[in-house]
Design an enzyme around this catalytic site. Structure first.
Site, PDB file in Angstrom:
ATOM      1  N   CYS A 256      76.669  76.545  22.720  1.00 39.52           N
ATOM      2  CA  CYS A 256      77.693  75.489  22.836  1.00 39.52           C
ATOM      3  C   CYS A 256      78.208  74.973  21.493  1.00 39.52           C
ATOM      4  O   CYS A 256      79.398  75.076  21.210  1.00 39.52           O
ATOM      5  CB  CYS A 256      77.129  74.326  23.648  1.00 39.52           C
ATOM      6  SG  CYS A 256      76.475  74.861  25.230  1.00 39.52           S
TER       7      CYS A 256
ATOM      8  N   GLU B  52      80.573  69.015  31.567  1.00 39.85           N
ATOM      9  CA  GLU B  52      79.142  68.686  31.707  1.00 39.85           C
ATOM     10  C   GLU B  52      78.556  68.417  30.332  1.00 39.85           C
ATOM     11  O   GLU B  52      79.008  68.976  29.331  1.00 39.85           O
ATOM     12  CB  GLU B  52      78.410  69.798  32.457  1.00 39.85           C
ATOM     13  CG  GLU B  52      78.506  71.186  31.841  1.00 39.85           C
ATOM     14  CD  GLU B  52      77.515  71.424  30.739  1.00 39.85           C
ATOM     15  OE1 GLU B  52      76.548  70.641  30.665  1.00 39.85           O
ATOM     16  OE2 GLU B  52      77.703  72.365  29.962  1.00 39.85           O
TER      17      GLU B  52
ATOM     18  N   VAL C 101      74.372  76.025  34.046  1.00 43.05           N
ATOM     19  CA  VAL C 101      74.992  74.805  34.580  1.00 43.05           C
ATOM     20  C   VAL C 101      75.038  74.860  36.105  1.00 43.05           C
ATOM     21  O   VAL C 101      74.677  73.887  36.792  1.00 43.05           O
ATOM     22  CB  VAL C 101      76.412  74.631  33.993  1.00 43.05           C
ATOM     23  CG1 VAL C 101      77.112  73.436  34.619  1.00 43.05           C
ATOM     24  CG2 VAL C 101      76.345  74.487  32.482  1.00 43.05           C
TER      25      VAL C 101
ATOM     26  N   ALA D 169      67.342  67.324   9.990  1.00 34.18           N
ATOM     27  CA  ALA D 169      67.734  68.382   9.049  1.00 34.18           C
ATOM     28  C   ALA D 169      66.904  69.626   9.321  1.00 34.18           C
ATOM     29  O   ALA D 169      65.792  69.544   9.825  1.00 34.18           O
ATOM     30  CB  ALA D 169      67.516  67.900   7.627  1.00 34.18           C
TER      31      ALA D 169
ATOM     32  N   LEU E 280      75.021  68.512  29.895  1.00 32.57           N
ATOM     33  CA  LEU E 280      73.612  68.884  29.994  1.00 32.57           C
ATOM     34  C   LEU E 280      73.195  69.620  28.725  1.00 32.57           C
ATOM     35  O   LEU E 280      73.895  70.522  28.288  1.00 32.57           O
ATOM     36  CB  LEU E 280      73.384  69.835  31.177  1.00 32.57           C
ATOM     37  CG  LEU E 280      73.905  69.451  32.559  1.00 32.57           C
ATOM     38  CD1 LEU E 280      73.655  70.594  33.542  1.00 32.57           C
ATOM     39  CD2 LEU E 280      73.224  68.170  33.040  1.00 32.57           C
TER      40      LEU E 280
ATOM     41  N   LYS F 293      80.117  77.454  19.157  1.00 28.41           N
ATOM     42  CA  LYS F 293      81.337  77.904  19.841  1.00 28.41           C
ATOM     43  C   LYS F 293      82.377  76.782  19.906  1.00 28.41           C
ATOM     44  O   LYS F 293      83.567  76.993  19.674  1.00 28.41           O
ATOM     45  CB  LYS F 293      80.940  78.350  21.253  1.00 28.41           C
ATOM     46  CG  LYS F 293      82.075  78.717  22.151  1.00 28.41           C
ATOM     47  CD  LYS F 293      81.573  79.012  23.539  1.00 28.41           C
ATOM     48  CE  LYS F 293      81.516  77.721  24.350  1.00 28.41           C
ATOM     49  NZ  LYS F 293      81.549  77.895  25.793  1.00 28.41           N
TER      50      LYS F 293
HETATM   51  C1  UGA Z   1      74.743  70.797  23.593  1.00 25.15           C
HETATM   52  C2  UGA Z   1      74.991  69.303  23.804  1.00 25.15           C
HETATM   53  O1  UGA Z   1      73.934  68.545  23.224  1.00 25.15           O
HETATM   54  C3  UGA Z   1      75.105  68.958  25.290  1.00 25.15           C
HETATM   55  O2  UGA Z   1      75.461  67.599  25.463  1.00 25.15           O
HETATM   56  C4  UGA Z   1      76.190  69.850  25.908  1.00 25.15           C
HETATM   57  O3  UGA Z   1      76.326  69.612  27.298  1.00 25.15           O
HETATM   58  C5  UGA Z   1      75.830  71.311  25.690  1.00 25.15           C
HETATM   59  O4  UGA Z   1      75.740  71.553  24.286  1.00 25.15           O
HETATM   60  C6  UGA Z   1      76.919  72.159  26.293  1.00 25.15           C
HETATM   61  O5  UGA Z   1      78.043  72.124  25.786  1.00 25.15           O
HETATM   62  O6  UGA Z   1      76.689  72.762  27.348  1.00 25.15           O
HETATM   63  P1  UGA Z   1      72.590  72.369  23.654  1.00 25.15           P
HETATM   64  O7  UGA Z   1      73.474  73.469  23.190  1.00 25.15           O
HETATM   65  O8  UGA Z   1      71.671  72.637  24.798  1.00 25.15           O
HETATM   66  O9  UGA Z   1      73.459  71.087  24.122  1.00 25.15           O
HETATM   67  O10 UGA Z   1      71.715  71.934  22.407  1.00 25.15           O
HETATM   68  P2  UGA Z   1      71.526  70.657  21.469  1.00 25.15           P
HETATM   69  O11 UGA Z   1      70.342  69.912  21.916  1.00 25.15           O
HETATM   70  O12 UGA Z   1      72.776  69.908  21.281  1.00 25.15           O
HETATM   71  O13 UGA Z   1      71.124  71.395  20.112  1.00 25.15           O
HETATM   72  C7  UGA Z   1      72.040  72.310  19.489  1.00 25.15           C
HETATM   73  C8  UGA Z   1      71.478  72.875  18.213  1.00 25.15           C
HETATM   74  O14 UGA Z   1      71.413  71.873  17.202  1.00 25.15           O
HETATM   75  C9  UGA Z   1      70.065  73.445  18.314  1.00 25.15           C
HETATM   76  O15 UGA Z   1      70.020  74.669  17.608  1.00 25.15           O
HETATM   77  C10 UGA Z   1      69.188  72.418  17.656  1.00 25.15           C
HETATM   78  O16 UGA Z   1      68.022  72.971  17.071  1.00 25.15           O
HETATM   79  C11 UGA Z   1      70.130  71.872  16.585  1.00 25.15           C
HETATM   80  N1  UGA Z   1      69.800  70.487  16.205  1.00 25.15           N
HETATM   81  C12 UGA Z   1      69.872  69.492  17.123  1.00 25.15           C
HETATM   82  C13 UGA Z   1      69.449  70.220  14.895  1.00 25.15           C
HETATM   83  O17 UGA Z   1      69.385  71.118  14.036  1.00 25.15           O
HETATM   84  N2  UGA Z   1      69.182  68.927  14.546  1.00 25.15           N
HETATM   85  C14 UGA Z   1      69.229  67.924  15.447  1.00 25.15           C
HETATM   86  O18 UGA Z   1      68.957  66.766  15.056  1.00 25.15           O
HETATM   87  C15 UGA Z   1      69.581  68.205  16.768  1.00 25.15           C
END
Ligand code: UGA
Length: 432
Positions: free
Chosen positions: A257, A148, A12, A249, A150, A260
């Site tokens: 994130c 944030e 970040v 799925a 992001l 946690k």
């Molecule tokens: C997440 C949030 O999307 C951000 O908005 C937030 O700022 C960030 O956490 C944080 O708290 O800093 P991130 O952890 O980078 O972002 O990842 P995501 O894109 O949300 O994906 C999280 C997990 O869900 C991944 O393992 C992804 O493969 C999984 N996922 C995501 C799915 O299994 N299906 C989906 O449709 C989308």
């Protein structure tokens, strides 16, 4: 244009440094990790984030971004101090705020009469604003909580196109001053109190996690009724009230994130004598996705002991080299515990694995990993893996079991090549 200091050169902190510099501000980042600071001064970003090295290089060239290991030097003359330190989970599910506390103490100690506005970007337990106020005492320092949003792998894009900017403070002028830093982004701004800002971040991530678990629960039922989960979630996502995103799925959510933050909300519900069932279920469904893969392999082979299983894709999602809470790693560990012969491959996150996360061999290519494998598990939705030559993959393997943990290959095409294909909610687990 403003003078900004940032505490923490993590994911970040570095994105905000490069982004704020691009908006014209002067940014000085402080981190206690000297090696990290030295690398960043040369423009070397220690994690994979598309577009960030180029953005940082521009900030360094224009002399708008500098890095320091000394807090007094970083804070000198700063009008704003952004706190971007990690808040890991403790064993009971609560968030560990020790690094945050120490950042607040350093700010109190090393800032004088200029009284910079302190902006907290770290995801925190609700009530951290009070902690900051306690540490700041009568120093006149003001805290603005600005969570944030992001996402890794698209953090630069998210920085420049935020869906909202949240500013929680009981000092409205301080919050408005922070909003001015981002005025060029033309994002909607939500002014609120500190607790609401803090809780909204946890709530947003818990909701995204719930969507993923919801899609995965639907996948299980799609298998039972012979529906296709991708079709079902497409129909859902076209409803504006449901919204698109986080309905894919698969192996479930990982990363630093979502797991946690849902655990933190579950913990908060328990602590508050509120019903935690919804949040517990989100985590349980997520865990089950991984076990289902192990169960499927055991069902196929009788036992996985001695079976060669290739896991393709180790990052917790595509676009990053981050393997924290990665489904692939959890799966590898479960299979290794059952004495399977596990071989791993990731297009980007190989070094992370070699650094000792899992005791399994690491291949240099997807096809290399599949060589003589009894089963292949696709665990991250990398474009390279979605485009893998299935014919070559099949030829390289000894067996024919293919588990598509992210729904990235066409079941029909895989089956036509002789694969024993399984994808969550994609055509039933017993079909071959
Ligand atoms: C997440 C949030 O999307 C951000 O908005 C937030 O700022 C960030 O956490 C944080 O708290 O800093 P991130 O952890 O980078 O972002 O990842 P995501 O894109 O949300 O994906 C999280 C997990 O869900 C991944 O393992 C992804 O493969 C999984 N996922 C995501 C799915 O299994 N299906 C989906 O449709 C989308």
């Amino acid at each position: 244009m403003a003078k900004v200091a940032i505490v923490g050169a993590g994911h970040v902190g570095v994105v905000y440094a490069a982004g704020l510099a691009e908006l014209g501000h002067t940014v000085r980042v402080v981190d206690i990790d000297r090696a990290r600071v030295v690398a960043l001064r040369k423009g070397r970003v220690w994690f994979h984030e598309p577009g960030l090295p180029e953005l940082l290089a521009r900030g360094l060239r224009r002399r708008r971004v500098t890095f320091a290991t000394s807090h007094p030097s970083a804070f000198a003359g700063a009008e704003f101090i952004f706190v971007c330190v990690p808040t890991p989970t403790t064993t009971d599910g609560s968030l560990d705020d020790s690094m945050l506390r120490s950042a607040f103490q350093l700010i109190r100690k090393h800032t004088g009469a200029d009284r910079p506005i302190v902006v907290n970007k770290s995801t925190v337990p609700v009530g951290t604003g009070d902690l900051a106020r306690k540490v700041f005492g009568d120093s006149g320092l003001q805290i603005v909580s600005s969570p944030e949003f992001l996402a890794e792998g698209r953090a630069v894009e998210d920085f420049f196109h935020p869906s909202r900017i949240v500013l929680g403070s009981n000092d409205r002028p301080a919050a408005e001053a922070v909003a001015k830093l981002f005025v060029a982004l033309r994002a909607p701004v939500v002014y609120t109190d500190v607790a609401t800002a803090e809780f909204s971040k946890l709530a947003a991530n818990a909701f995204l996690a719930m969507k993923v678990s919801f899609a995965n629960a639907l996948a299980r039922l799609s298998e039972a009724v012979g529906a296709d989960v991708d079709g079902v979630t497409q129909v859902l996502s076209l409803d504006r009230r449901i919204g698109e995103g986080h309905l894919r799925a698969g192996l479930g959510f990982g990363g630093s994130c979502l797991p946690k933050d849902v655990a933190a909300v579950e913990h908060l519900a328990r602590q508050s004598d509120a019903n935690a069932d919804l949040f517990s279920a989100v985590l349980r469904v997520n865990r089950d996705q991984r076990s289902r893969v192990v169960d499927h392999l055991i069902q196929r082979f009788g036992s996985v002991a001695g079976r060669r299983i290739a896991i393709l894709g180790l990052a917790f999602k595509a676009g990053t080299d981050d393997i924290r809470e990665s489904a692939a790693i959890a799966l590898a560990e479960q299979l290794l515990a059952l004495h399977a012969d596990v071989v791993l491959y990731d297009p980007v996150a190989r070094a992370e694995i070699r650094n000792g996360a899992v005791k399994a061999s690491v291949a240099r290519s997807a096809i290399g990993a599949a060589r003589r494998a009894d089963a292949v598990v696709l665990a991250t939705e990398w474009p390279e893996l979605a485009a893998v030559d299935l014919k070559e993959l099949r030829k390289a393997m000894r067996g024919n079991v293919l588990v598509d943990g992210r729904g990235i290959v066409a079941p029909g095409a895989a089956r036509a090549l002789g694969f024993d294909y399984f994808g969550f909610g994609r055509g039933g687990r017993t079909q071959s």
